[in-house]
Scaffold this motif. Sequence first.
Motif, PDB file in Angstrom:
ATOM      1  N   LEU A 296       1.325  55.588  58.875  1.00  0.00           N
ATOM      2  CA  LEU A 296       0.043  55.331  58.224  1.00  0.00           C
ATOM      3  C   LEU A 296      -0.164  53.832  58.016  1.00  0.00           C
ATOM      4  O   LEU A 296      -1.259  53.303  58.254  1.00  0.00           O
ATOM      5  CB  LEU A 296      -0.026  56.074  56.886  1.00  0.00           C
ATOM      6  N   ALA A 297       0.887  53.142  57.585  1.00  0.00           N
ATOM      7  CA  ALA A 297       0.793  51.695  57.398  1.00  0.00           C
ATOM      8  C   ALA A 297       0.468  50.997  58.711  1.00  0.00           C
ATOM      9  O   ALA A 297      -0.362  50.072  58.757  1.00  0.00           O
ATOM     10  CB  ALA A 297       2.094  51.158  56.817  1.00  0.00           C
ATOM     11  N   TRP A 298       1.106  51.435  59.803  1.00  0.00           N
ATOM     12  CA  TRP A 298       0.853  50.843  61.118  1.00  0.00           C
ATOM     13  C   TRP A 298      -0.595  51.052  61.542  1.00  0.00           C
ATOM     14  O   TRP A 298      -1.231  50.135  62.084  1.00  0.00           O
ATOM     15  CB  TRP A 298       1.803  51.477  62.143  1.00  0.00           C
TER      16      TRP A 298
ATOM     17  N   LEU B 160       3.708  48.579  50.697  1.00  0.00           N
ATOM     18  CA  LEU B 160       4.392  49.579  49.875  1.00  0.00           C
ATOM     19  C   LEU B 160       4.829  50.765  50.729  1.00  0.00           C
ATOM     20  O   LEU B 160       5.963  51.253  50.608  1.00  0.00           O
ATOM     21  CB  LEU B 160       3.472  50.039  48.746  1.00  0.00           C
ATOM     22  N   LEU B 161       3.939  51.238  51.600  1.00  0.00           N
ATOM     23  CA  LEU B 161       4.273  52.354  52.484  1.00  0.00           C
ATOM     24  C   LEU B 161       5.437  52.007  53.402  1.00  0.00           C
ATOM     25  O   LEU B 161       6.326  52.834  53.655  1.00  0.00           O
ATOM     26  CB  LEU B 161       3.044  52.738  53.315  1.00  0.00           C
ATOM     27  N   MET B 162       5.477  50.783  53.898  1.00  0.00           N
ATOM     28  CA  MET B 162       6.559  50.351  54.776  1.00  0.00           C
ATOM     29  C   MET B 162       7.880  50.271  54.020  1.00  0.00           C
ATOM     30  O   MET B 162       8.939  50.663  54.542  1.00  0.00           O
ATOM     31  CB  MET B 162       6.196  49.008  55.412  1.00  0.00           C
ATOM     32  N   ALA B 163       7.830  49.771  52.792  1.00  0.00           N
ATOM     33  CA  ALA B 163       9.045  49.691  51.984  1.00  0.00           C
ATOM     34  C   ALA B 163       9.607  51.079  51.693  1.00  0.00           C
ATOM     35  O   ALA B 163      10.836  51.272  51.657  1.00  0.00           O
ATOM     36  CB  ALA B 163       8.748  48.958  50.674  1.00  0.00           C
ATOM     37  N   LEU B 164       8.727  52.048  51.515  1.00  0.00           N
ATOM     38  CA  LEU B 164       9.177  53.423  51.286  1.00  0.00           C
ATOM     39  C   LEU B 164       9.721  54.030  52.564  1.00  0.00           C
ATOM     40  O   LEU B 164      10.708  54.776  52.550  1.00  0.00           O
ATOM     41  CB  LEU B 164       8.015  54.262  50.747  1.00  0.00           C
TER      42      LEU B 164
END
Length: 274
Positions: A214-216, A251-255
């Motif tokens: 989703l982040a991508w 934040l999504l990538m860190a998760l």
Amino acid sequence: MSRIAYDPVKDRFAQIIRRFRFLRTLFYKILDLFFLRSWYIRKILRQYGSHLDADGEWRLLDAGSGFGQYDRFILQEFDNVKVQALDVKKDYLEDSRAYFEREIKAGRITFHQEDLLELDYENIFDFVICVDVLEHIEEDEMVMENICRSLQGNGYFLMHSPSIYSEEDADGDESFVDEHARPGYSKRGIREKLKNSGFTVLDVAYTYGAKGHLAWELIIKYPMLWLNKIKLWALPIMAIYYIPILPLSLLLMALDIRDNNERGAGIYALAQKQ
């Protein structure tokens, strides 16, 4: 996940930044920030490279160095490493040579134009990285065998590529995957290829899981599609777009990097020469 849709955009940026060192440095930082695969690669390099660096001088091969973003990270992160960067694209190598001029003079990095299918080194390197390259090469096991031969005993090989789930990123746009030699790798498939090539597999994991994917889409896929269609006129719109989207995506990538993804659009493998 593929290079196809955003390579033309990256090439346009490369033409702009090649004359100004500070712009190229900024470009590297953006690549490291926006591309989740870089988060995974740097995390693993820190973990395994630190042990090599503590023992003194060691050699790393960047097999498909591209713009040189990982070379910059490696040279900054490790004091005792010497890097050999290979790529088939002459213009990429020339730009990197100009940027890394001081490191070249210090004997810390060299650049060579070479096809990985013709790689002919034996027992030289302690570590080889190959990031988003193998999916473009039909004879990928030949490349893996060449890389294995180039490593010293117990040397490490770290690769990243699109996974078998990467075609889902296309969403009907074949430009995202039409230049790949294969749809992508599965955990089982990459394990078998690495074992056949002389490696012991240490770790295989999917990247770009649900959160990372989703982040991508939010910070890479859709903005790059806009740039491909309306060129640089999209930049003012994108600047406003990124104000709320960038913090959410980070934040999504860190998760994602903390998750044990059951599936994902990317895959990495860490292996060791038998």
